[in-house]
Scaffold this motif. Structure first.
Motif, PDB file in Angstrom:
ATOM      1  N   PHE A 106       0.843  -1.188   0.000  1.00  0.00           N
ATOM      2  CA  PHE A 106       0.000   0.000   0.000  1.00  0.00           C
ATOM      3  C   PHE A 106       0.880   1.241   0.000  1.00  0.00           C
ATOM      4  O   PHE A 106       1.983   1.226   0.543  1.00  0.00           O
ATOM      5  CB  PHE A 106      -0.901   0.025   1.247  1.00  0.00           C
ATOM      6  N   PRO A 107       0.399   2.337  -0.560  1.00  0.00           N
ATOM      7  CA  PRO A 107       1.166   3.586  -0.502  1.00  0.00           C
ATOM      8  C   PRO A 107       1.303   4.074   0.936  1.00  0.00           C
ATOM      9  O   PRO A 107       0.450   3.809   1.793  1.00  0.00           O
ATOM     10  CB  PRO A 107       0.317   4.559  -1.329  1.00  0.00           C
ATOM     11  N   ALA A 108       2.365   4.793   1.197  1.00  0.00           N
ATOM     12  CA  ALA A 108       2.578   5.370   2.523  1.00  0.00           C
ATOM     13  C   ALA A 108       1.411   6.285   2.877  1.00  0.00           C
ATOM     14  O   ALA A 108       0.864   6.980   2.022  1.00  0.00           O
ATOM     15  CB  ALA A 108       3.891   6.140   2.559  1.00  0.00           C
ATOM     16  N   GLY A 109       1.041   6.275   4.150  1.00  0.00           N
ATOM     17  CA  GLY A 109      -0.015   7.154   4.620  1.00  0.00           C
ATOM     18  C   GLY A 109      -1.411   6.783   4.164  1.00  0.00           C
ATOM     19  O   GLY A 109      -2.302   7.628   4.144  1.00  0.00           O
ATOM     20  N   THR A 110      -1.626   5.521   3.831  1.00  0.00           N
ATOM     21  CA  THR A 110      -2.930   5.091   3.319  1.00  0.00           C
ATOM     22  C   THR A 110      -3.992   5.009   4.411  1.00  0.00           C
ATOM     23  O   THR A 110      -5.152   5.363   4.180  1.00  0.00           O
ATOM     24  CB  THR A 110      -2.812   3.720   2.634  1.00  0.00           C
ATOM     25  N   PHE A 111      -3.623   4.564   5.593  1.00  0.00           N
ATOM     26  CA  PHE A 111      -4.618   4.158   6.581  1.00  0.00           C
ATOM     27  C   PHE A 111      -4.728   5.126   7.755  1.00  0.00           C
ATOM     28  O   PHE A 111      -3.760   5.776   8.154  1.00  0.00           O
ATOM     29  CB  PHE A 111      -4.287   2.752   7.100  1.00  0.00           C
ATOM     30  N   ASP A 112      -5.935   5.161   8.316  1.00  0.00           N
ATOM     31  CA  ASP A 112      -6.187   5.917   9.538  1.00  0.00           C
ATOM     32  C   ASP A 112      -5.908   5.069  10.776  1.00  0.00           C
ATOM     33  O   ASP A 112      -5.653   5.602  11.860  1.00  0.00           O
ATOM     34  CB  ASP A 112      -7.646   6.385   9.584  1.00  0.00           C
ATOM     35  N   GLY A 113      -6.006   3.759  10.623  1.00  0.00           N
ATOM     36  CA  GLY A 113      -5.766   2.861  11.740  1.00  0.00           C
ATOM     37  C   GLY A 113      -5.185   1.542  11.265  1.00  0.00           C
ATOM     38  O   GLY A 113      -5.497   1.085  10.164  1.00  0.00           O
ATOM     39  N   VAL A 114      -4.332   0.959  12.081  1.00  0.00           N
ATOM     40  CA  VAL A 114      -3.816  -0.385  11.832  1.00  0.00           C
ATOM     41  C   VAL A 114      -4.117  -1.227  13.066  1.00  0.00           C
ATOM     42  O   VAL A 114      -3.732  -0.873  14.186  1.00  0.00           O
ATOM     43  CB  VAL A 114      -2.310  -0.399  11.541  1.00  0.00           C
ATOM     44  N   TRP A 115      -4.786  -2.320  12.837  1.00  0.00           N
ATOM     45  CA  TRP A 115      -5.207  -3.247  13.886  1.00  0.00           C
ATOM     46  C   TRP A 115      -4.434  -4.548  13.685  1.00  0.00           C
ATOM     47  O   TRP A 115      -4.530  -5.175  12.640  1.00  0.00           O
ATOM     48  CB  TRP A 115      -6.713  -3.480  13.761  1.00  0.00           C
ATOM     49  N   ALA A 116      -3.635  -4.932  14.678  1.00  0.00           N
ATOM     50  CA  ALA A 116      -2.810  -6.137  14.568  1.00  0.00           C
ATOM     51  C   ALA A 116      -3.018  -6.977  15.821  1.00  0.00           C
ATOM     52  O   ALA A 116      -2.246  -6.912  16.777  1.00  0.00           O
ATOM     53  CB  ALA A 116      -1.341  -5.774  14.383  1.00  0.00           C
ATOM     54  N   SER A 117      -4.086  -7.747  15.804  1.00  0.00           N
ATOM     55  CA  SER A 117      -4.479  -8.537  16.968  1.00  0.00           C
ATOM     56  C   SER A 117      -3.825  -9.916  16.922  1.00  0.00           C
ATOM     57  O   SER A 117      -4.254 -10.782  16.158  1.00  0.00           O
ATOM     58  CB  SER A 117      -6.003  -8.669  17.020  1.00  0.00           C
ATOM     59  N   ALA A 118      -2.781 -10.086  17.724  1.00  0.00           N
ATOM     60  CA  ALA A 118      -2.063 -11.364  17.837  1.00  0.00           C
ATOM     61  C   ALA A 118      -1.523 -11.859  16.499  1.00  0.00           C
ATOM     62  O   ALA A 118      -1.302 -13.058  16.324  1.00  0.00           O
ATOM     63  CB  ALA A 118      -2.958 -12.432  18.472  1.00  0.00           C
ATOM     64  N   SER A 119      -1.309 -10.945  15.571  1.00  0.00           N
ATOM     65  CA  SER A 119      -0.876 -11.357  14.231  1.00  0.00           C
ATOM     66  C   SER A 119       0.645 -11.348  14.063  1.00  0.00           C
ATOM     67  O   SER A 119       1.143 -11.832  13.050  1.00  0.00           O
ATOM     68  CB  SER A 119      -1.510 -10.449  13.174  1.00  0.00           C
TER      69      SER A 119
END
Length: 203
Positions: A106-119
């Protein structure tokens, strides 16, 4: 991280080997984990204005993708396991991706949030630190991060009822420091069997 050698003498990537084990029990996995983490998802969803674009990094069968959409957000998923990707695509657009390469997807700055649950539990310490940096690059300034990792037991291979997997165990303070070093301000640390870190990307 120590590599694992097959009977044919071929070295396997411990991350890929660990993730592949889930393929034999995807339905059971989804059912067992379906009720978990609802309160954390609600808290994370509420920390962002709706609609925000959230990356579920290591989304598994897509449980939290569906939840984020229900809270009015736009969700995208990535997972290394192809069976999980197929399942998750019923909830939101999902692609197969090794999280160690997520920054190239993905391009830099794409997301407002990153969710990484036990990943990130199957990555070694250096890989985890690198992925945290990639998460930071994918987030917009002041974007939100949630990540939880194993904080009890021993680092190494673990034989579980549904297969053998590699886990890296973190000290909570050391992990919070790693998140800070990746360009985040740590907002909250919840210790437990899994240390949970809530953070904001530095502007």
């Amino acid at each position: 991280m120590m590599s694992h050698t097959t009977s044919a003498g071929r070295e396997l990537d411990p991350v890929a080997e660990s993730v592949a084990v889930y393929s034999d029990h995807t339905g059971e996995y989804a059912a067992v984990h379906a009720p978990k983490m609802a309160d954390r998802v609600e808290r994370f969803a509420g920390s962002l204005p709706a609609p925000s674009l959230i990356l579920d990094a290591g989304c598994g069968p897509g449980r939290d993708l569906a939840r984020f959409r229900a809270y009015g957000h736009v969700a995208r998923g990535v997972d290394l396991n192809p069976v999980f990707v197929t399942m998750a695509n019923t909830h939101a657009p999902t692609s197969q991706c090794d999280l160690r390469e997520v920054g190239t997807r993905f391009p830099a700055g794409t997301f407002d949030g990153v969710w990484a649950s036990a990943s990130l539990v199957h990555l070694d310490a250096a890989e985890t630190v690198d992925v945290l940096g990639q998460f930071g690059a994918l987030l917009r300034p002041d974007g939100k991060l949630y990540v939880c990792l194993k904080a009890t037991g021993h680092t190494g291979w673990l034989d579980e009822p549904d297969g053998r997997r590699w886990y890296t165990v973190w000290d909570p303070d050391e992990f919070a420091t790693a998140v800070t070093g990746a360009g985040f301000e740590v907002d909250r640390v919840d210790p437990g069997p899994y240390v949970e870190v809530w953070a904001t990307r530095n502007g």
